[in-house]
Motif scaffolding. Structure first.
Motif, PDB file in Angstrom:
ATOM      1  N   ASP A  12       0.946  -1.131  -0.121  1.00 29.57           N
ATOM      2  CA  ASP A  12       0.231   0.004   0.138  1.00 29.57           C
ATOM      3  C   ASP A  12       0.995   1.217  -0.100  1.00 29.57           C
ATOM      4  OD1 ASP A  12      -2.126   1.769   0.184  1.00 29.57           O
ATOM      5  OD2 ASP A  12      -2.630   1.472   2.389  1.00 29.57           O
ATOM      6  N   ALA A  13       1.721   1.497  -1.101  1.00 30.62           N
ATOM      7  CA  ALA A  13       2.451   2.544  -1.367  1.00 30.62           C
ATOM      8  C   ALA A  13       2.883   2.665  -2.604  1.00 30.62           C
ATOM      9  CB  ALA A  13       3.725   2.506  -0.316  1.00 30.62           C
ATOM     10  N   PRO A  14       3.047   3.941  -3.238  1.00 34.70           N
ATOM     11  CA  PRO A  14       3.704   4.035  -4.518  1.00 34.70           C
ATOM     12  C   PRO A  14       4.948   3.479  -4.864  1.00 34.70           C
ATOM     13  CG  PRO A  14       3.781   6.180  -3.628  1.00 34.70           C
ATOM     14  CD  PRO A  14       3.139   5.044  -2.542  1.00 34.70           C
ATOM     15  N   GLU A 104       0.289  -0.804  -9.303  1.00 35.66           N
ATOM     16  CA  GLU A 104      -1.169  -1.136  -9.532  1.00 35.66           C
ATOM     17  C   GLU A 104      -2.087   0.102  -8.895  1.00 35.66           C
ATOM     18  OE1 GLU A 104      -2.197  -5.284  -8.329  1.00 35.66           O
ATOM     19  OE2 GLU A 104      -0.626  -6.013  -9.422  1.00 35.66           O
ATOM     20  N   GLY A 105      -2.263   1.169  -9.635  1.00 34.88           N
ATOM     21  CA  GLY A 105      -2.841   2.149  -9.113  1.00 34.88           C
ATOM     22  C   GLY A 105      -2.133   3.037  -8.293  1.00 34.88           C
ATOM     23  N   ASP A 106      -2.370   3.135  -6.902  1.00 33.32           N
ATOM     24  CA  ASP A 106      -1.691   3.715  -5.910  1.00 33.32           C
ATOM     25  C   ASP A 106      -0.892   2.925  -4.887  1.00 33.32           C
ATOM     26  OD1 ASP A 106      -3.944   2.995  -4.743  1.00 33.32           O
ATOM     27  OD2 ASP A 106      -4.301   4.707  -3.702  1.00 33.32           O
ATOM     28  N   LYS A 107      -1.098   1.571  -5.440  1.00 31.90           N
ATOM     29  CA  LYS A 107      -0.260   0.506  -4.585  1.00 31.90           C
ATOM     30  C   LYS A 107       0.822   0.030  -5.519  1.00 31.90           C
ATOM     31  CE  LYS A 107      -4.312  -0.337  -2.097  1.00 31.90           C
ATOM     32  NZ  LYS A 107      -5.058  -1.364  -1.339  1.00 31.90           N
ATOM     33  N   THR A 108       1.600  -1.080  -5.240  1.00 31.61           N
ATOM     34  CA  THR A 108       2.762  -1.565  -5.905  1.00 31.61           C
ATOM     35  C   THR A 108       2.767  -3.220  -5.796  1.00 31.61           C
ATOM     36  OG1 THR A 108       3.945   0.528  -5.814  1.00 31.61           O
ATOM     37  CG2 THR A 108       5.306  -1.460  -6.432  1.00 31.61           C
ATOM     38  N   ARG A 109       2.768  -3.864  -6.754  1.00 29.63           N
ATOM     39  CA  ARG A 109       2.935  -5.165  -6.590  1.00 29.63           C
ATOM     40  C   ARG A 109       4.356  -5.619  -6.537  1.00 29.63           C
ATOM     41  NH1 ARG A 109      -0.313  -9.172  -5.242  1.00 29.63           N
ATOM     42  NH2 ARG A 109      -1.647  -8.159  -6.354  1.00 29.63           N
ATOM     43  N   TYR A 110       4.798  -6.064  -5.557  1.00 32.27           N
ATOM     44  CA  TYR A 110       6.184  -6.236  -5.005  1.00 32.27           C
ATOM     45  C   TYR A 110       6.650  -7.652  -5.057  1.00 32.27           C
ATOM     46  CZ  TYR A 110      10.127  -7.527  -2.000  1.00 32.27           C
ATOM     47  OH  TYR A 110      11.327  -8.074  -1.516  1.00 32.27           O
ATOM     48  N   ARG A 111       7.618  -8.042  -5.791  1.00 33.51           N
ATOM     49  CA  ARG A 111       8.194  -9.477  -5.696  1.00 33.51           C
ATOM     50  C   ARG A 111       9.659  -9.475  -5.266  1.00 33.51           C
ATOM     51  NH1 ARG A 111       5.585  -8.714 -10.594  1.00 33.51           N
ATOM     52  NH2 ARG A 111       3.593  -9.896 -10.801  1.00 33.51           N
ATOM     53  N   GLY A 112       9.835 -10.243  -4.477  1.00 32.37           N
ATOM     54  CA  GLY A 112      11.240 -10.410  -4.199  1.00 32.37           C
ATOM     55  C   GLY A 112      11.583 -11.858  -4.521  1.00 32.37           C
ATOM     56  N   ARG A 113      12.651 -12.152  -5.289  1.00 40.18           N
ATOM     57  CA  ARG A 113      13.270 -13.517  -5.706  1.00 40.18           C
ATOM     58  C   ARG A 113      14.732 -13.571  -5.261  1.00 40.18           C
ATOM     59  NH1 ARG A 113       9.743 -14.879  -9.901  1.00 40.18           N
ATOM     60  NH2 ARG A 113       8.810 -13.293 -10.960  1.00 40.18           N
ATOM     61  N   ALA A 143       5.922   0.077   5.204  1.00 41.90           N
ATOM     62  CA  ALA A 143       5.605   1.062   6.309  1.00 41.90           C
ATOM     63  C   ALA A 143       6.606   2.412   6.247  1.00 41.90           C
ATOM     64  CB  ALA A 143       6.037   0.439   7.879  1.00 41.90           C
ATOM     65  N   VAL A 144       7.990   2.153   5.883  1.00 39.92           N
ATOM     66  CA  VAL A 144       8.728   3.327   5.583  1.00 39.92           C
ATOM     67  C   VAL A 144       8.440   3.803   4.561  1.00 39.92           C
ATOM     68  CG1 VAL A 144      11.102   3.970   5.118  1.00 39.92           C
ATOM     69  CG2 VAL A 144      10.684   2.370   6.799  1.00 39.92           C
ATOM     70  N   ALA A 145       7.866   3.198   3.367  1.00 35.91           N
ATOM     71  CA  ALA A 145       7.510   4.016   2.175  1.00 35.91           C
ATOM     72  C   ALA A 145       6.291   4.675   2.211  1.00 35.91           C
ATOM     73  CB  ALA A 145       7.292   2.935   0.972  1.00 35.91           C
ATOM     74  N   ARG A 146       5.308   3.974   3.123  1.00 37.64           N
ATOM     75  CA  ARG A 146       4.282   4.967   3.484  1.00 37.64           C
ATOM     76  C   ARG A 146       4.164   6.201   4.025  1.00 37.64           C
ATOM     77  NH1 ARG A 146      -0.857   3.413   3.049  1.00 37.64           N
ATOM     78  NH2 ARG A 146      -1.524   4.080   4.930  1.00 37.64           N
ATOM     79  N   ARG A 147       5.316   5.937   5.029  1.00 33.89           N
ATOM     80  CA  ARG A 147       5.614   7.410   5.876  1.00 33.89           C
ATOM     81  C   ARG A 147       6.274   8.555   5.146  1.00 33.89           C
ATOM     82  NH1 ARG A 147      10.290   6.068   8.892  1.00 33.89           N
ATOM     83  NH2 ARG A 147      11.687   6.997   7.349  1.00 33.89           N
ATOM     84  N   LEU A 148       7.116   8.030   3.983  1.00 32.20           N
ATOM     85  CA  LEU A 148       7.804   8.880   3.206  1.00 32.20           C
ATOM     86  C   LEU A 148       6.520   9.365   2.212  1.00 32.20           C
ATOM     87  CD1 LEU A 148      10.907   6.757   2.368  1.00 32.20           C
ATOM     88  CD2 LEU A 148      10.921   8.828   3.791  1.00 32.20           C
ATOM     89  N   ALA A 149       5.724   8.622   1.733  1.00 30.63           N
ATOM     90  CA  ALA A 149       4.757   9.356   0.952  1.00 30.63           C
ATOM     91  C   ALA A 149       3.542  10.027   1.574  1.00 30.63           C
ATOM     92  CB  ALA A 149       4.156   8.165   0.142  1.00 30.63           C
ATOM     93  N   GLY A 150       4.023  10.266   2.917  1.00 26.78           N
ATOM     94  CA  GLY A 150       3.147  10.885   3.548  1.00 26.78           C
ATOM     95  C   GLY A 150       1.521  10.254   3.895  1.00 26.78           C
ATOM     96  N   LEU A 151       1.663   8.791   3.949  1.00 27.80           N
ATOM     97  CA  LEU A 151       0.463   8.124   3.802  1.00 27.80           C
ATOM     98  C   LEU A 151       0.287   7.472   5.567  1.00 27.80           C
ATOM     99  CD1 LEU A 151       0.842   6.059   0.648  1.00 27.80           C
ATOM    100  CD2 LEU A 151      -0.723   8.066   1.270  1.00 27.80           C
ATOM    101  N   GLY A 152       1.016   7.766   6.129  1.00 30.60           N
ATOM    102  CA  GLY A 152       0.876   7.451   7.725  1.00 30.60           C
ATOM    103  C   GLY A 152       2.131   7.068   8.196  1.00 30.60           C
TER     104      GLY A 152
END
Length: 152
Positions: A12-14, A104-113, A143-152
């Motif tokens: 839940d972060a760009p 994906e909209g205002d979210k991001t599909r993350y894949r760690g391989r 959580a860090v990305a949301r904070r940086l984006a001003g989302l929480g």
């Protein structure tokens, strides 16, 4: 892909905030507690040096030295411990890792391989807690990305 471990999450972060969290705040989210991470090198380009040292609660020190293989800002980071800068072999390689970001909209599909040379190395990584550890890290990264984006 043989010998590959993967986690996937819809964060839940760009992607731009996830990228900034990687480039400027990696120390804050890279390890599950009680471990901590310290970046000593981050030359984000193909062939650039990557070095993150992880510190455990009982005095463990795990340096992760390697190079970036491919970097596409806000989309893809591929890295390996198989080489050191200058494409010098680093000894017994453990893996080629990647972080993929797909908006994906205002979210991001993350894949760690994590791709391993052998089934044994993959099983070792799995036994070390790959899925749980990388999952916790993904949540901390979000959580860090949301904070940086001003989302929480």
């Amino acid at each position: 892909m043989a010998h590959e471990l993967v986690i996937e999450r819809l964060l839940d972060a760009p992607a731009s905030a996830l990228w900034r969290a990687y480039t400027d705040h990696l120390n804050e989210w890279f390890c599950p507690p009680p471990w901590r991470a310290e970046v000593t090198a981050m030359d984000l380009r193909a062939g650039g040096r990557s070095c993150v040292t992880m510190y455990g609660p009982n005095g463990e020190v795990m340096p992760n030295e390697g190079v970036y293989l491919e970097v596409i800002p806000e989309r893809l980071i591929v890295f390996t411990d198989a080489f050191t800068p200058g494409w010098n072999p680093a000894g017994q390689p453990f893996m080629v890792g990647s972080f993929e970001f797909e908006p994906e909209g205002d979210k991001t599909r993350y894949r760690g391989r994590a791709r391993h040379w052998t089934a044994e190395a993959m099983e070792q990584h799995k036994a070390m807690g790959f899925e749980q550890g990388w999952g916790i890290v993904a949540g901390q990264w979000e959580a860090v990305a949301r904070r940086l984006a001003g989302l929480g």
